[in-house]
Design an enzyme around this catalytic site. Structure first.
Site, PDB file in Angstrom:
ATOM      1  N   GLY A  90       0.824  -1.188   0.000  1.00  0.00           N
ATOM      2  CA  GLY A  90       0.000   0.000   0.000  1.00  0.00           C
ATOM      3  C   GLY A  90       0.861   1.241   0.000  1.00  0.00           C
ATOM      4  N   SER A  91       0.449   2.259   0.726  1.00  0.00           N
ATOM      5  CA  SER A  91       1.257   3.457   0.948  1.00  0.00           C
ATOM      6  C   SER A  91       0.371   4.648   1.253  1.00  0.00           C
ATOM      7  CB  SER A  91       2.132   3.834  -0.260  1.00  0.00           C
ATOM      8  OG  SER A  91       3.048   2.814  -0.549  1.00  0.00           O
TER       9      SER A  91
END
Length: 799
Positions: free
Chosen positions: A238-239
Site C-alpha cells: 500500500g502506501s
C-alpha cells in the site's frame, strides 16, 4: 542558486579527484578502506550513519557499479535469491514444490515460477525490450546503469566473503548478467499483470477431448473475486503520501511526507542511498532492491513518493475457439492458431519438467487469476491475458527523470516523456511551493465506451465491479486501440491521466484519484483507473481528515510531518471505541456469549476500551484489545449510518452495537487474549514487536482496517507473545522541505534497516529508531556528508 550549485559541483569533483588519487599511505586513515584492482568501472562510496552510502561516480555506468556493489554488501542473499527466480532456477536449487519467491510474482510454487520465468528468458523478451530504441525502450543511461550494476554486484562477490547465514556457501549465489538485472526490472513491471497470473499461465492446457468441459464461471462470483483480488493489493503493498503547497507552510515552500507500505522481508524491500554524478545527478532516497535508480526520494529542489494505484494493469480477452481444435481461436470469423512455448525446467532430485504455454495475439492463455478466480479453458472458450507492462522497461527512465527534476512540472514532464510507471501514483512537492498528484500509470486502453461495446456477459459484471475488462476476442473492432500521445500501442496517453496540480494538499492512501483533495475531487477518468463516488477506506478517511486539518491550520514545517507520521491515531477507534465501551458496560451481568456458546465475563474489557487513548503507540493500553476485537467484527453488520457520496470522509459511521455479532466478537476477543496469557490492558508494544538477534523491538502502528497512517501488518502468534513479526507496512519514510538554503531539510527512516544480514551492524539499527519514533537527519550536501562522525570512504573498482 546557480553559483551555489556550481560550488557544490566543484567541491564534489574535487573530492572525487582527491579520493581517486590518494597515495597508498592514506589507506591507514581510520575513515578509509581501499579495494584496489584493475578495471574500467569505479566509484567512491562514502558511508555515513546507519550504513547509508553516498555513491559518487563520473558517469552512469560507474554509478551503477557503485550501486550494485553497495547493494550486494547489504543484501547479497536477497538479491541472489531474486536472480535465481528470474533465471527460472528455483526448482533446481530449492525443489519444485517449495513455496516460491513472492516478491517477484504470485506463483505459489517454484515450478510454476520457473516455467514462467524460463519462458520469458527463452522467448528473448528482455533482450528485445533492451534493444527497443527510446522512448519506447530504455535509454542509453539506463542501460549503462544496469551494466554497471551487474559488474558492481559481481565485483563485490569476487572480493568479499559472504557472512549472511541465509546464503553463506550456497551454490546458487553466482555472478549475474545485464540480462539478469533487466529481468528483475521486468518482473517488477509485470507484478500487477502477468506476474499476478503465473500459476494460471503455466497451468493452462487445452481440454483433453472435444467433449464439453467445465461451464462458464459464475459472473457474480467472478466479479466478487476480481474485486477482492485487486483490493488486497493495498494490504500487501500500500502506501500513504501527502504534499503540502506553499499556501499552507511556514515559509511558502512545499512539503512532502512519503510513507510507502512494502514488505519487510524479501526482494521488495527498499534500500537507501544517495547517488551523485557531479554536474549531472544528485539524488537521495530509497531504491527497490535490484534497481539501479532511486524509486522514492528527493533532490535539492523536488521530493516525491509513490502509492500503489487502483488502476487495473491487465485485461482479458474471451476467445471463441474452433470446435474441432481448442488451440485455434476465431477473430472476425478467421481461424488463428495459438503459439506454443515449450519450456523445460531443471528440478532438484528429479527429472526435468517440460510444459507448454499457449500464447495468442492478446497475450498468454490463462486459466485463473488466483485460486478464487478460475477461468476454465473449455472446448468453446478460453481467456487470454493482456498486460501492457510486458513491453514496458521504462520505469528506470521515469525515475531518472524525477531524479533530475527541478520542479513538480518537471516531474510531470518526465512522466509524459517516459510513461514508465506500472502500478503507482505519484505525489510530489517542490521548493517553490508547488504540489502534484497524478495517477500516471501504464494501463490497458480500456475506455468505458470500449467496455460497453465489447464486454462479454462476464465482462459486463466484472468491469463495473472491479475494473477488470473481459472483452470479446472474436471481434477485431474490440482491439484496445492507441492514443496519439502514448509511447506504445494499446495504452492511455498522458492526456488521459488524472492530474491535480497546486492543491493546498494532495494526498493518497491507495484509494482512487477521486479524493486526492476532498475540496477539489477528481472525476472524469475511465473506470479502469478506479472509482468515483464510492466508499473510501478508513485509512483514506483518517488521512484526509488529518491532512486537511493540517492544511487549514497552516504554518507547516517538516516537524509537523514528523509528528503526523507517528501520531498513530486510530480512526476506527475514534469512530467506535466509546460506543463499544458503553455497549460493553450495558451487557447484563457483565457477560457475553462467545461463538462457542460459553458465557464470558467481559467487565474488565469495558473499562479498558473506555480508557484507551485511541492511538496505536507502543505504550497505549487498550490498543491491542481493540485491534483484536475490530478484526472479529463482521463488516456487513458494522455500521448503522451507511456510506453517502455526499459525505465520503465521514460515512459510514456509528457502530451497530445492537447486532448480536458485537457481543460475540467481544467475548471471543477476551477469551483469545486470556488464553494467550495477555492482559487486556497490556501496552501494545509488549505484544506487537519483532525479534532481531534475540532481542524484542516494539513496533508502533496498526493494521489496514484500523485506518492508521503508520500502517503495519503484524503476524499473530499468541503462543509467541502476540504479534511477533511484521510482514509489511511503513518502510522507507521521508519528510522533506526547504528553508531557502542549499540543502533540503529532510528526515528519513528505513523501518527494517539497511541490511538483511544479522551479522551486519545495520541489521536492526533503524528498526530501533522506528520503535522509538526517531528519525535520521539526511546528509545531502557535501559538507554534511564529510562531517559525519561515522564517515567511511570506500573506493571500489571492477575487474
Amino acid at each position: 542558486m546557480r553559483t551555489r550549485f556550481r560550488r557544490t559541483v566543484v567541491a564534489a569533483v574535487a573530492l572525487f579527484a582527491a579520493v581517486g588519487t590518494l597515495p597508498a599511505a592514506a589507506a591507514q586513515d581510520r575513515h578509509r578502506q581501499d579495494h584496489p584492482s584493475h578495471g574500467d568501472l569505479s566509484a567512491t562510496i562514502r558511508y555515513t550513519e546507519y550504513g547509508i552510502p553516498h555513491i559518487l561516480a563520473k558517469d552512469y555506468a560507474d554509478l551503477g557499479f557503485g550501486t550494485g556493489w553497495a547493494q550486494a554488501a547489504d543484501q547479497v542473499c536477497t538479491l541472489a535469491d531474486g536472480f535465481v527466480t528470474v533465471r527460472g532456477e528455483r526448482s533446481r536449487f530449492f525443489g519444485a514444490d517449495a513455496a516460491s519467491d513472492s516478491a517477484l510474482s504470485s506463483a505459489t510454487k517454484n515450478l510454476s515460477s520457473d516455467l514462467y520465468f524460463r519462458g520469458v528468458r527463452e522467448a528473448g523478451t528482455v533482450e528485445k525490450l533492451l534493444a527497443t530504441p527510446a522512448p519506447s525502450g530504455p535509454s542509453r543511461d539506463v542501460k549503462d546503469l544496469m551494466r554497471g550494476f551487474a559488474a558492481g554486484y559481481n565485483a563485490w562477490l569476487a572480493k568479499n566473503p559472504i557472512t549472511d547465514p541465509a546464503c553463506k556457501g550456497a551454490d546458487w549465489v553466482r555472478p549475474v548478467s545485464v540480462q539478469d538485472v533487466a529481468a528483475r526490472n521486468f518482473a517488477l513491471a509485470v507484478l500487477g499483470g502477468q506476474g499476478r497470473a503465473v500459476d494460471g499461465i503455466t497451468a493452462a492446457q487445452p481440454p483433453a477431448s472435444t467433449t464439453a468441459g467445465a461451464g462458464a464461471p459464475d459472473a457474480q462470483d467472478t466479479a466478487r473475486a476480481a474485486r477482492d483480488l485487486f483490493a488486497a493489493d493495498s494490504a500487501d503493498m500500500g502506501s500513504n503520501a501527502v504534499a503540502f503547497s506553499g499556501a499552507t507552510t511556514a515559509n511558502g515552500r512545499g512539503l512532502l511526507l512519503g510513507n510507502p507500505h512494502y514488505p519487510w522481508q524479501g526482494g521488495r524491500r527498499f534500500w537507501q542511498s544517495q547517488q551523485t554524478i557531479p554536474g549531472e545527478l544528485n539524488i537521495a532516497g530509497g531504491s527497490l532492491l535490484g534497481s539501479a535508480t532511486v524509486s522514492i526520494g528527493h533532490n535539492a529542489h523536488v521530493a516525491w513518493s509513490h502509492t500503489v494505484a487502483t488502476g487495473v494493469t491487465l485485461n482479458l480477452h474471451q476467445l471463441s475457439l474452433d470446435p474441432a481444435d481448442p488451440t485455434t481461436y476465431l477473430v472476425d470469423g478467421r481461424p488463428e492458431r495459438m503459439t506454443q512455448r515449450r519450456v523445460t525446467v531443471a528440478v532438484k532430485g528429479g527429472e526435468p519438467v517440460t510444459r507448454t504455454q499457449w500464447w495468442t495475439r492478446y497475450g498468454p492463455v490463462v486459466t485463473s487469476l488466483g485460486a478464487a478466480l478460475p477461468l476454465p479453458w473449455t472446448t468453446t472458450t478460453a481467456y487470454a491475458l493482456g498486460d501492457p507492462n510486458a513491453v514496458n522497461m521504462r520505469a528506470s527512465d521515469t525515475a531518472l527523470g524525477f531524479s533530475k527534476a527541478r520542479s513538480t512540472d518537471d516531474v510531470l514532464g518526465a512522466l509524459k516523456r517516459t510513461q514508465g510507471l506500472p502500478w503507482v501514483n505519484t505525489i510530489a512537492a517542490d521548493s517553490q511551493g508547488h504540489t502534484l498528484f497524478t495517477q500516471s500509470q501504464v494501463l490497458p486502453r480500456i475506455t468505458d465506451e470500449l467496455a460497453q461495446r465489447c464486454s462479454t456477459p462476464l465482462g459486463r459484471v466484472t468491469y463495473p465491479a472491479s475494473g477488470v475488462a473481459i472483452l470479446d476476442g472474436s471481434r477485431g473492432d474490440c482491439a484496445l486501440g492507441s492514443d496519439p500521445d502514448a509511447v506504445q500501442p494499446g495504452i492511455f496517453g498522458p492526456s488521459r491521466m488524472p492530474v491535480l496540480k497546486d492543491a493546498p494538499y494532495a494526498e493518497n492512501s491507495n484509494d482512487s484519484a477521486w479524493l486526492a483533495n476532498a475540496e477539489r475531487p477528481l472525476t472524469g477518468y475511465e473506470r479502469v483507473f478506479g472509482t468515483v463516488g464510492t466508499q473510501r477506506s478508513l485509512r483514506t478517511r483518517g488521512a484526509v481528515q488529518d491532512v486537511s486539518a493540517m492544511a487549514a491550520r497552516g504554518r507547516l514545517t517538516v516537524r509537523n510531518l514528523q509528528a503526523h507520521q507517528f501520531a498513530n491515531r486510530v480512526p476506527a477507534g475514534d469512530l467506535v471505541a466509546a460506543d463499544a465501551a458503553k455497549a460493553c458496560a450495558a451487557l447484563p451481568g457483565g457477560t457475553a456469549t462467545g461463538s462457542d456458546g460459553k458465557a464470558v465475563d467481559v467487565t474488565e474489557a469495558c473499562g479498558v476500551l473506555a480508557g484507551w487513548d485511541r492511538t496505536a503507540n507502543t505504550d497505549s493500553r487498550g490498543a491491542l484489545l481493540f485491534d483484536r476485537l475490530w478484526r472479529k467484527l463482521p463488516v456487513s453488520q458494522l455500521w448503522t449510518v451507511p456510506f453517502s457520496a455526499a459525505d465520503p470522509v465521514n460515512t459510514p459511521n456509528t457502530l451497530n452495537t445492537s447486532s448480536p455479532a458485537f457481543a460475540t466478537a467481544l467475548a471471543d476477543t477476551v477469551t483469545e487474549l486470556r488464553a494467550a496469557g495477555i492482559p487486556l490492558d497490556s501496552r501494545l508494544g509488549e505484544h506487537q514487536f519483532v525479534v532481531r538477534n534475540g532481542k524484542r523491538i516494539a513496533v508502533p502502528g496498526g493494521t489496514e482496517s484500523l485506518g492508521v497512517w503508520n500502517k503495519v501488518e503484524p503476524v499473530w502468534d499468541p503462543a509467541g507473545g502476540g504479534y511477533t513479526e511484521v510482514s509489511t507496512g511503513s518502510s522507507y519514510i521521508q519528510a522533506v522541505g526547504w528553508d531557502g538554503g542549499r540543502c533540503p531539510v529532510a528526515r528519513t527512516l528505513l523501518t527494517y534497516s539497511q541490511s538483511a544480514n544479522p551479522n551486519s551492524p545495520h541489521f536492526s539499527d533503524q528498526t530501533r529508531l522506528f520503535s522509538a519514533e526517531k528519525w535520521v537527519t539526511s546528509r545531502f550536501c557535501e559538507k554534511d556528508i564529510l562531517s559525519s562522525p561515522a564517515l567511511k570512504i570506500v573506493r571500489v573498482r571492477g575487474h
